[in-house]
Motif scaffolding. Structure first.
Motif, PDB file in Angstrom:
ATOM      1  N   GLY A  34       0.824  -1.204   0.000  1.00 49.88           N
ATOM      2  CA  GLY A  34       0.000   0.000   0.000  1.00 49.88           C
ATOM      3  C   GLY A  34       0.855   1.248   0.000  1.00 49.88           C
ATOM      4  O   GLY A  34       0.515   2.253  -0.631  1.00 49.88           O
ATOM      5  N   TYR A  35       1.983   1.171   0.682  1.00 51.00           N
ATOM      6  CA  TYR A  35       2.915   2.301   0.723  1.00 51.00           C
ATOM      7  C   TYR A  35       3.457   2.596  -0.674  1.00 51.00           C
ATOM      8  O   TYR A  35       3.547   3.754  -1.078  1.00 51.00           O
ATOM      9  N   LEU A  36       3.790   1.546  -1.426  1.00 49.81           N
ATOM     10  CA  LEU A  36       4.291   1.726  -2.785  1.00 49.81           C
ATOM     11  C   LEU A  36       3.232   2.379  -3.663  1.00 49.81           C
ATOM     12  O   LEU A  36       3.523   3.328  -4.398  1.00 49.81           O
ATOM     13  N   ILE A  37       1.996   1.890  -3.576  1.00 51.42           N
ATOM     14  CA  ILE A  37       0.907   2.481  -4.363  1.00 51.42           C
ATOM     15  C   ILE A  37       0.745   3.952  -3.990  1.00 51.42           C
ATOM     16  O   ILE A  37       0.597   4.815  -4.861  1.00 51.42           O
ATOM     17  N   GLU A  38       0.778   4.234  -2.695  1.00 47.41           N
ATOM     18  CA  GLU A  38       0.631   5.611  -2.230  1.00 47.41           C
ATOM     19  C   GLU A  38       1.725   6.511  -2.804  1.00 47.41           C
ATOM     20  O   GLU A  38       1.443   7.588  -3.332  1.00 47.41           O
ATOM     21  N   THR A  85       1.409   6.741  -6.842  1.00 45.70           N
ATOM     22  CA  THR A  85       0.199   7.293  -7.449  1.00 45.70           C
ATOM     23  C   THR A  85      -0.351   8.528  -6.750  1.00 45.70           C
ATOM     24  O   THR A  85      -1.148   9.253  -7.328  1.00 45.70           O
ATOM     25  N   GLY A  86       0.028   8.726  -5.493  1.00 46.56           N
ATOM     26  CA  GLY A  86      -0.517   9.848  -4.732  1.00 46.56           C
ATOM     27  C   GLY A  86      -1.832   9.523  -4.038  1.00 46.56           C
ATOM     28  O   GLY A  86      -2.419  10.382  -3.373  1.00 46.56           O
ATOM     29  N   ILE A  87      -2.305   8.298  -4.167  1.00 45.52           N
ATOM     30  CA  ILE A  87      -3.532   7.879  -3.482  1.00 45.52           C
ATOM     31  C   ILE A  87      -3.188   7.676  -2.009  1.00 45.52           C
ATOM     32  O   ILE A  87      -2.184   7.061  -1.685  1.00 45.52           O
ATOM     33  N   SER A  88      -4.032   8.163  -1.122  1.00 44.05           N
ATOM     34  CA  SER A  88      -3.720   8.076   0.301  1.00 44.05           C
ATOM     35  C   SER A  88      -3.648   6.629   0.775  1.00 44.05           C
ATOM     36  O   SER A  88      -4.431   5.770   0.348  1.00 44.05           O
ATOM     37  N   GLY A  89      -2.713   6.378   1.654  1.00 45.35           N
ATOM     38  CA  GLY A  89      -2.565   5.053   2.245  1.00 45.35           C
ATOM     39  C   GLY A  89      -3.807   4.654   3.014  1.00 45.35           C
ATOM     40  O   GLY A  89      -4.184   3.476   3.030  1.00 45.35           O
ATOM     41  N   ALA A  90      -4.461   5.629   3.637  1.00 44.52           N
ATOM     42  CA  ALA A  90      -5.688   5.344   4.394  1.00 44.52           C
ATOM     43  C   ALA A  90      -6.788   4.846   3.460  1.00 44.52           C
ATOM     44  O   ALA A  90      -7.532   3.919   3.800  1.00 44.52           O
ATOM     45  N   SER A  91      -6.880   5.438   2.282  1.00 38.53           N
ATOM     46  CA  SER A  91      -7.888   5.014   1.313  1.00 38.53           C
ATOM     47  C   SER A  91      -7.629   3.583   0.847  1.00 38.53           C
ATOM     48  O   SER A  91      -8.556   2.779   0.738  1.00 38.53           O
ATOM     49  N   ILE A  92      -6.370   3.261   0.601  1.00 39.72           N
ATOM     50  CA  ILE A  92      -5.997   1.909   0.190  1.00 39.72           C
ATOM     51  C   ILE A  92      -6.315   0.925   1.302  1.00 39.72           C
ATOM     52  O   ILE A  92      -6.869  -0.146   1.072  1.00 39.72           O
ATOM     53  N   SER A  93      -5.984   1.295   2.531  1.00 35.53           N
ATOM     54  CA  SER A  93      -6.235   0.433   3.678  1.00 35.53           C
ATOM     55  C   SER A  93      -7.733   0.180   3.871  1.00 35.53           C
ATOM     56  O   SER A  93      -8.150  -0.955   4.102  1.00 35.53           O
ATOM     57  N   ARG A  94      -8.556   1.223   3.766  1.00 36.54           N
ATOM     58  CA  ARG A  94     -10.012   1.063   3.911  1.00 36.54           C
ATOM     59  C   ARG A  94     -10.556   0.128   2.837  1.00 36.54           C
ATOM     60  O   ARG A  94     -11.409  -0.718   3.111  1.00 36.54           O
ATOM     61  N   LEU A  95     -10.047   0.260   1.631  1.00 33.28           N
ATOM     62  CA  LEU A  95     -10.483  -0.606   0.535  1.00 33.28           C
ATOM     63  C   LEU A  95     -10.113  -2.054   0.817  1.00 33.28           C
ATOM     64  O   LEU A  95     -10.943  -2.960   0.709  1.00 33.28           O
ATOM     65  N   ARG A  96      -8.883  -2.274   1.217  1.00 37.57           N
ATOM     66  CA  ARG A  96      -8.399  -3.630   1.474  1.00 37.57           C
ATOM     67  C   ARG A  96      -9.064  -4.273   2.682  1.00 37.57           C
ATOM     68  O   ARG A  96      -9.174  -5.496   2.749  1.00 37.57           O
ATOM     69  N   ASN A  97      -9.497  -3.464   3.628  1.00 36.72           N
ATOM     70  CA  ASN A  97     -10.136  -3.993   4.835  1.00 36.72           C
ATOM     71  C   ASN A  97     -11.658  -4.072   4.718  1.00 36.72           C
ATOM     72  O   ASN A  97     -12.346  -4.375   5.695  1.00 36.72           O
ATOM     73  N   GLY A  98     -12.188  -3.781   3.540  1.00 36.22           N
ATOM     74  CA  GLY A  98     -13.620  -3.889   3.312  1.00 36.22           C
ATOM     75  C   GLY A  98     -14.446  -2.748   3.863  1.00 36.22           C
ATOM     76  O   GLY A  98     -15.671  -2.831   3.902  1.00 36.22           O
ATOM     77  N   LYS A  99     -13.791  -1.673   4.283  1.00 36.63           N
ATOM     78  CA  LYS A  99     -14.524  -0.527   4.818  1.00 36.63           C
ATOM     79  C   LYS A  99     -14.919   0.452   3.714  1.00 36.63           C
ATOM     80  O   LYS A  99     -15.654   1.402   3.954  1.00 36.63           O
ATOM     81  N   VAL A 124      -4.227   4.881 -10.917  1.00 30.87           N
ATOM     82  CA  VAL A 124      -3.747   3.499 -10.832  1.00 30.87           C
ATOM     83  C   VAL A 124      -3.511   2.943 -12.232  1.00 30.87           C
ATOM     84  O   VAL A 124      -2.493   2.301 -12.491  1.00 30.87           O
ATOM     85  N   GLN A 125      -4.434   3.210 -13.153  1.00 28.22           N
ATOM     86  CA  GLN A 125      -4.274   2.697 -14.518  1.00 28.22           C
ATOM     87  C   GLN A 125      -3.034   3.289 -15.178  1.00 28.22           C
ATOM     88  O   GLN A 125      -2.292   2.578 -15.863  1.00 28.22           O
ATOM     89  N   GLU A 126      -2.796   4.572 -14.985  1.00 22.80           N
ATOM     90  CA  GLU A 126      -1.596   5.189 -15.543  1.00 22.80           C
ATOM     91  C   GLU A 126      -0.332   4.543 -14.971  1.00 22.80           C
ATOM     92  O   GLU A 126       0.647   4.314 -15.693  1.00 22.80           O
ATOM     93  N   TRP A 127      -0.346   4.240 -13.695  1.00 23.00           N
ATOM     94  CA  TRP A 127       0.788   3.593 -13.045  1.00 23.00           C
ATOM     95  C   TRP A 127       1.006   2.194 -13.616  1.00 23.00           C
ATOM     96  O   TRP A 127       2.134   1.802 -13.921  1.00 23.00           O
ATOM     97  N   ILE A 128      -0.075   1.460 -13.790  1.00 21.10           N
ATOM     98  CA  ILE A 128       0.009   0.123 -14.382  1.00 21.10           C
ATOM     99  C   ILE A 128       0.574   0.234 -15.805  1.00 21.10           C
ATOM    100  O   ILE A 128       1.498  -0.505 -16.178  1.00 21.10           O
TER     101      ILE A 128
END
Length: 65
Positions: A19-23, A26-40, A54-58
């Motif tokens: 999640g840190y690498l994605i953050e 891409t500039g996406i917040s780590g908290a947002s990634i964590s909430r997504l991964r935890n089902g929140k 994310v698509q641009e990064w991919i």
């Protein structure tokens, strides 16, 4: 640009991809990634801007999936 939502979701949900690498890449917040991964947060509730980042990064080879 075509956004492959299945690919974007797979990358965001893949805990093997830090999640840190994605953050940092891409500039996406780590908290947002964590909430997504935890089902929140549902993947369908992500903004189009987030999906584009994310698509641009991919597409740039930031992650292979």
């Amino acid at each position: 640009m075509i956004i492959n939502t299945e690919q974007v979701e797979a990358v965001l949900m893949d805990k093997a991809v830090s999640g840190y690498l994605i953050e940092k890449e891409t500039g996406i917040s780590g908290a947002s990634i964590s909430r997504l991964r935890n089902g929140k947060k549902r993947f369908g509730d992500l903004s189009i801007d987030t999906a584009i980042k994310v698509q641009e990064w991919i597409d740039a080879g930031g992650v292979t999936n």
